[in-house]
Scaffold this active site. Structure first.
Site: not given
Length: 158
Positions: A14, A21, A131
């Site tokens: 990610g 990530v 989020d």
């Protein structure tokens, strides 16, 4: 494979505005896979960003729920800093959406019930995610659904 401060980075899983990530393992221990979130240096250099990020991980380190990615350890003293989180072998809902022409209500329920359980637990613990989106919901190959990325989380006092 790349090395980073004692971790072997096996693959990028990610990338966002604040960090990359990686699926990684401790190089020396050869232990379990972790999701290593390495913060972009330019983002980390901003004092307000640093405070927000450290607050996020303070919040999630206390959350112990089967449907929330577990916090493992922080490396604030490294350059750039990083945190190790539980690695979920599977896909984000964002990755799955293009593969599914439609979603049966039964499948939506199988996914959303664990998400709602995770959010309920977090809310009871005084943590608001703020989020929630398909990229932050992971479906493991083992069928486990996990909410991750509490980067915009807010701690509230009820």
């Amino acid at each position: 494979m790349r090395q980073w401060n004692g971790y072997t980075l096996e693959k990028e899983v990610g990338r966002g505005a604040t960090a990359q990530v990686f699926a990684a393992r401790r190089s020396v221990e050869g232990g379990p896979m972790v999701a290593l979130k390495v913060f972009h240096p330019a983002y980390w250099d901003q004092e307000s960003s640093k405070k927000r990020i450290m607050g996020e991980f303070k919040a999630i380190s206390s959350l112990q729920h089967e449907n929330i990615a577990k916090f493992i350890e922080a490396h604030w003293d490294l350059d750039p800093p990083a945190v190790a989180l539980e690695y979920v072998d599977g896909y984000s809902l964002e990755e799955l959406q293009p593969r599914l022409p439609f979603v049966l209500p039964e499948l939506a329920a199988v996914i959303m019930i664990p998400v709602l359980r995770a959010l309920h637990y977090a809310h009871e613990s005084g943590v608001i995610h703020r989020d929630l989106k398909p990229a932050n919901i992971l479906a493991g190959h083992n069928g486990r659904v996990v909410v991750t990325d509490f980067g915009l989380a807010k701690i509230v006092d009820y």
